[in-house]
Design a protein around this motif. Structure first.
Motif, PDB file in Angstrom:
ATOM      1  N   ALA A 184      -3.926 -10.920   9.936  1.00 52.91           N
ATOM      2  CA  ALA A 184      -3.069  -9.911  10.572  1.00 52.91           C
ATOM      3  C   ALA A 184      -2.886  -8.700   9.672  1.00 52.91           C
ATOM      4  O   ALA A 184      -2.952  -7.549  10.124  1.00 52.91           O
ATOM      5  N   LEU A 185      -2.684  -8.908   8.387  1.00 49.61           N
ATOM      6  CA  LEU A 185      -2.509  -7.799   7.447  1.00 49.61           C
ATOM      7  C   LEU A 185      -3.758  -6.931   7.392  1.00 49.61           C
ATOM      8  O   LEU A 185      -3.694  -5.695   7.343  1.00 49.61           O
TER       9      LEU A 185
ATOM     10  N   HIS B   8      -6.377  -1.545   9.128  1.00 41.36           N
ATOM     11  CA  HIS B   8      -7.516  -0.799   9.671  1.00 41.36           C
ATOM     12  C   HIS B   8      -7.339  -0.423  11.128  1.00 41.36           C
ATOM     13  O   HIS B   8      -8.283   0.059  11.774  1.00 41.36           O
ATOM     14  N   GLY B   9      -6.156  -0.653  11.703  1.00 38.14           N
ATOM     15  CA  GLY B   9      -5.972  -0.302  13.110  1.00 38.14           C
ATOM     16  C   GLY B   9      -4.520  -0.011  13.408  1.00 38.14           C
ATOM     17  O   GLY B   9      -3.634  -0.277  12.606  1.00 38.14           O
ATOM     18  N   ALA B  10      -4.272   0.570  14.586  1.00 34.49           N
ATOM     19  CA  ALA B  10      -2.913   0.931  15.002  1.00 34.49           C
ATOM     20  C   ALA B  10      -2.497   0.038  16.164  1.00 34.49           C
ATOM     21  O   ALA B  10      -3.246  -0.142  17.130  1.00 34.49           O
ATOM     22  N   PHE B  11      -1.295  -0.530  16.089  1.00 29.21           N
ATOM     23  CA  PHE B  11      -0.786  -1.417  17.130  1.00 29.21           C
ATOM     24  C   PHE B  11       0.621  -0.976  17.507  1.00 29.21           C
ATOM     25  O   PHE B  11       1.407  -0.553  16.660  1.00 29.21           O
ATOM     26  N   ASP B  12       0.935  -1.111  18.801  1.00 28.92           N
ATOM     27  CA  ASP B  12       2.279  -0.777  19.267  1.00 28.92           C
ATOM     28  C   ASP B  12       3.276  -1.878  18.928  1.00 28.92           C
ATOM     29  O   ASP B  12       4.421  -1.609  18.578  1.00 28.92           O
TER      30      ASP B  12
ATOM     31  N   ALA C  37       5.424  -8.821   4.312  1.00 25.45           N
ATOM     32  CA  ALA C  37       4.267  -8.105   3.767  1.00 25.45           C
ATOM     33  C   ALA C  37       3.927  -6.878   4.617  1.00 25.45           C
ATOM     34  O   ALA C  37       3.518  -5.832   4.092  1.00 25.45           O
ATOM     35  N   ILE C  38       4.095  -6.993   5.941  1.00 26.20           N
ATOM     36  CA  ILE C  38       3.840  -5.838   6.815  1.00 26.20           C
ATOM     37  C   ILE C  38       4.818  -4.714   6.504  1.00 26.20           C
ATOM     38  O   ILE C  38       4.445  -3.531   6.445  1.00 26.20           O
ATOM     39  N   ARG C  39       6.097  -5.056   6.299  1.00 24.97           N
ATOM     40  CA  ARG C  39       7.080  -4.015   5.972  1.00 24.97           C
ATOM     41  C   ARG C  39       6.740  -3.333   4.644  1.00 24.97           C
ATOM     42  O   ARG C  39       6.914  -2.112   4.500  1.00 24.97           O
TER      43      ARG C  39
ATOM     44  N   GLU D 255       3.876  -0.938   5.304  1.00 22.87           N
ATOM     45  CA  GLU D 255       4.267   0.287   6.003  1.00 22.87           C
ATOM     46  C   GLU D 255       4.707   1.389   5.042  1.00 22.87           C
ATOM     47  O   GLU D 255       4.605   2.576   5.359  1.00 22.87           O
ATOM     48  N   ARG D 256       5.201   0.998   3.881  1.00 27.21           N
ATOM     49  CA  ARG D 256       5.604   2.009   2.902  1.00 27.21           C
ATOM     50  C   ARG D 256       4.393   2.792   2.395  1.00 27.21           C
ATOM     51  O   ARG D 256       4.528   3.917   1.916  1.00 27.21           O
ATOM     52  N   VAL D 257       3.215   2.168   2.512  1.00 23.16           N
ATOM     53  CA  VAL D 257       1.987   2.822   2.050  1.00 23.16           C
ATOM     54  C   VAL D 257       1.320   3.595   3.187  1.00 23.16           C
ATOM     55  O   VAL D 257       0.951   4.770   3.036  1.00 23.16           O
ATOM     56  N   ILE D 258       1.187   2.953   4.362  1.00 20.23           N
ATOM     57  CA  ILE D 258       0.438   3.579   5.455  1.00 20.23           C
ATOM     58  C   ILE D 258       1.342   4.381   6.392  1.00 20.23           C
ATOM     59  O   ILE D 258       0.856   5.114   7.249  1.00 20.23           O
ATOM     60  N   GLY D 259       2.683   4.211   6.243  1.00 25.56           N
ATOM     61  CA  GLY D 259       3.610   4.954   7.094  1.00 25.56           C
ATOM     62  C   GLY D 259       3.817   4.285   8.444  1.00 25.56           C
ATOM     63  O   GLY D 259       3.094   3.372   8.838  1.00 25.56           O
TER      64      GLY D 259
END
Length: 730
Positions: free
Chosen positions: A620-621, A626-630, A649-651, A654-658
């Motif tokens: 999932a990470l 490499h992709g955008a999800f709603d 880990a996703i949160r 997000e600090r890196v990819i926004g």
């Protein structure tokens, strides 16, 4: 002269707690003969071969804040009717907390035995010692408490209060007697011949009291060498007077070198000490515990050390037994919770597949027989789910781990929701279904609408189940209460089979129905009414039934509710907009179970959503990088990196990819605390398996999207809290 024999037993108890339910519970436990007390007597008879003694009836008094309790304790002490024991809650906003209250109580009644009651500790032991000092008159009792434990504590501490007062009385007697003896000896120096007989009489009286006392008494010189000991002290240490006289406690071997030095230092600093707890050695059975008092007295013009010792080994042993019993009970509760959590997960996961694929198949083209078979299977699966939910709810209530929410809600919406669920079942049986909420009943209340609806569903469902013809109705009225509150009165009537008089009370007990044959004829576990009863009582209400066999029943229950504040008007300039519920979305499904993965992806694809599958946290990470999800739908129990760790880990990612991707926990973990753990890990919403298809779609549709794009998303907690609703039919 004050005699210890005149100190009467004291069974007065003060309860200081802002929770009235705790007062009721303790009154039930301590106010008279009850099952817990009888069990305790039977246990004592079996374990200790002891003849049962008459059951103690404690006199209970209540205070709901620390200041109120302080006033009552002060008045009781001033009137000469002090309390023996006080149960004090740690948290009592907005006034004094439990530690402050205990500290204040000591200033007016130093002998008061106190029990701090708490579900968790607001202070460490070091903090408590700094604030109120070390004392053997204070214990800590964790909530939820055991009835036997409370009864044992009450008896033990009331007995300790009596023994302490007796010891103080005997100490007062002895101090007075020593003073009289000293005065007599001083007078004898001036008139030795004339008052010789009086001095002899005083000596004989002292000898009688000295020898007859049940408390160990010793007289020592200022170096700590024994000059005289009574029989009670000889029995305590296991040595005769000949082996004791002329030696100190360390040389006799009754005290360790460290303890002996400590007591000597305290005497040198303060000239006396009271109720010091010491460990001493007895020749016959080793280490024992005693409370020791000491004073400097003058005898024939010379300073002497007078000491009293009271053996409390039996009390300490009882305290240790209580501690071990508490540890064992806590371990058993933990094991039970873990077992229920695992069983819940293992049952809910396959049940989710059964219900989901059944619903999915019902939406396809089927023959009449196929549709009938599948609808029967779906009904059976939902019935199984109701049983699972009943068992879990009852287990959480029994363990004291079910809390009621206090949030604003609409009473009419709650009643309407319950009626809407039950009405189709009534229509199938051609029953007249009536619903009325009185016009004077307030609508905006504060409470747990989910649990209120659960009680209504149970009573309405039973009414429809046990009514073959006629009608079912629900009526709501209200009575105003002080301080912006109301008491709602709910009445559910039916024209069904009714309940025999001798069975009307047992139906509110777990696993009971009005007739044993009903479980075969009508189905059910017998837990529904028991759960409803506990929920009503937890909310501060009561439940009862009026019935006539063969002519129907009327179930009543009341609940108090604070009135809610008027809702704030919506802000027309809020900088967020909602997608239409039917808008397709790009969804990442993180699920290791193949059945659940296939089911959820099929349900979402059927409604036009694009689904990307990930079988593990690391996968999932990688996909998110490499992709955008709603939206991300996340299972919790996965091998390796579980759902909670993956969400965290996703949160961090997000600090890196926004941006912000809403994460919905879709899990079979449905025990108390599972939802909170998911939200703490960074998830935005929570949905328990098995779920209804509409619940899943509604949960996704409620997620908010910023107008600027599809990758910077954030789920509103307020709008998504209903994702955590009970599954249909629960």
């Amino acid at each position: 002269m004050k005699s210890a024999d005149l100190v009467a037993p004291n069974h007065r108890i003060l309860i200081i707690d802002d929770n009235r339910a705790i007062h009721d519970d303790l009154r039930k436990i301590l106010g008279g003969v009850n099952e817990a007390g009888l069990d305790l007597q039977r246990d004592e008879e079996v374990l200790f071969d002891a003849t049962p003694v008459p059951f103690t009836r404690f006199e209970i008094d209540s205070a709901y804040q620390g200041e109120h309790g302080f006033e009552k304790a002060s008045l009781a002490a001033a009137q000469g009717r002090p309390y023996a024991l006080a149960f004090v809650d740690v948290r009592m906003p907005p006034g004094w907390d439990g530690v402050e209250t205990v500290s204040r109580l000591r200033t007016v009644d130093p002998d008061l035995q106190t029990v701090l009651c708490t579900a968790y500790s607001d202070y460490s032991w070091n903090d408590i010692y700094k604030r109120i000092g070390h004392s053997d008159s204070m214990l800590i009792l964790k909530k939820p408490f055991d009835n036997i434990e409370v009864i044992q504590l009450a008896h033990a501490l009331a007995r300790k209060w009596l023994l302490t007062r007796q010891a103080e009385a005997r100490m007062a007697d002895l101090n007075l007697m020593v003073a009289e003896r000293t005065a007599a000896l001083q007078a004898a120096n001036r008139r030795i011949e004339r008052e010789f007989n009086e001095r002899s009489t005083a000596q004989e009286a002292f000898r009688i009291v000295f020898e007859a006392s049940a408390i160990g008494i010793t007289l020592m010189d200022m170096k700590g060498r024994f000059m005289a000991v009574n029989r009670a002290f000889e029995e305590q240490v296991g040595f005769g007077a000949r082996r004791i006289i002329g030696k100190n406690a360390r040389e006799v071997g009754s005290l360790s070198s460290e303890t002996y030095k400590k007591l000597r230092r305290e005497m040198a600093m303060h000239g006396s000490f009271d109720a010091n707890e010491v460990v001493y050695q007895r020749l016959a059975d080793g280490p024992r515990t005693a409370l020791v008092w000491s004073r400097v007295v003058q005898i024939q013009g010379s300073n002497r050390l007078l000491a009293l010792s009271l053996d409390i080994s039996d009390r300490k042993r009882m305290e240790e037994d209580l501690r071990q019993a508490r540890v064992a009970a806590e371990s058993a509760a933990t094991a039970k919770s873990e077992f229920l959590a695992n069983m819940s997960h293992e049952i809910r996961t396959p049940l989710n597949g059964i219900i989901g694929f059944t619903q999915l198949t019902l939406e396809t083209e089927l023959t009449c027989d196929q549709r009938d078979y599948l609808e029967t299977a779906e009904s059976s699966a939902n019935a199984l789910l109701r049983i699972i939910n009943d068992i879990l709810d009852f287990s959480k209530i029994e363990a004291g781990r079910l809390d009621l929410e206090r949030v604003p809600f609409s009473l009419r919406e709650c009643v309407g929701s319950a009626v809407g669920i039950i009405r189709p079942a009534a229509a199938e049986k051609a029953l007249e279904f009536l619903s009325r909420v009185g016009p004077d009943v307030p609508d905006a209340l504060v409470g747990d609408s989910i649990r209120l609806r659960q009680v209504l569903l149970n009573l309405l469902g039973n009414a429809v189940k046990f009514t073959a013809a006629g009608s079912v109705s629900i009526e709501v009225s209200a009575t105003s209460l002080p301080e912006r509150a109301t008491e709602a009165h709910f009445t559910v009537r039916d024209t069904g089979i009714g309940i025999p008089l001798d069975r009307r009370q047992c139906i509110f007990q777990p696993f009971h129905q009005a007739d044993g044959s009903m479980s075969r004829r009508y189905g059910g576990t017998g837990l529904g009414l028991a759960i409803a009863t506990r929920l009503v009582e937890m909310a501060g209400g009561k439940i009862w039934v009026e019935s006539q066999e063969g002519a129907g029943s009327a179930f009543h229950f009341t609940m108090p509710f604070p009135l809610a504040e008027p809702p704030e008007p919506p802000n027309p300039y809020r900088g967020e907009c909602h997608r239409p519920a039917s808008a397709p979305r790009s969804i990442l499904l993180v699920e290791d179970d193949e059945v659940s993965r296939t089911l959820i992806s099929a349900l979402l694809a059927q409604r036009g959503h694009t689904v990307t599958l990930a079988g593990s946290g690391p996968e999932a990470l990688s996909l998110i990088e490499h992709g955008a999800f709603d939206v991300t739908l996340m299972d919790v129990q996965m091998p390796g990196l579980d759902g909670l760790q993956t969400a965290a880990a996703i949160r961090n990612l997000e600090r890196v990819i926004g941006g912000h991707i809403p994460i919905v926990a879709v899990t079979a973990n449905a025990m108390k605390g599972d939802r909170e753990r998911c939200l703490e890990a960074g998830m935005d919403a929570y949905l328990s398996k098995p779920f209804q298809t509409n619940d899943l779609i509604a949960c996704i549709d409620k997620l908010k999207i910023r107008a600027s794009g599809t990758t910077d998303l954030r789920a509103s907690h307020d709008d998504n809290r209903h994702c955590d609703t009970l599954p249909a039919g629960s």
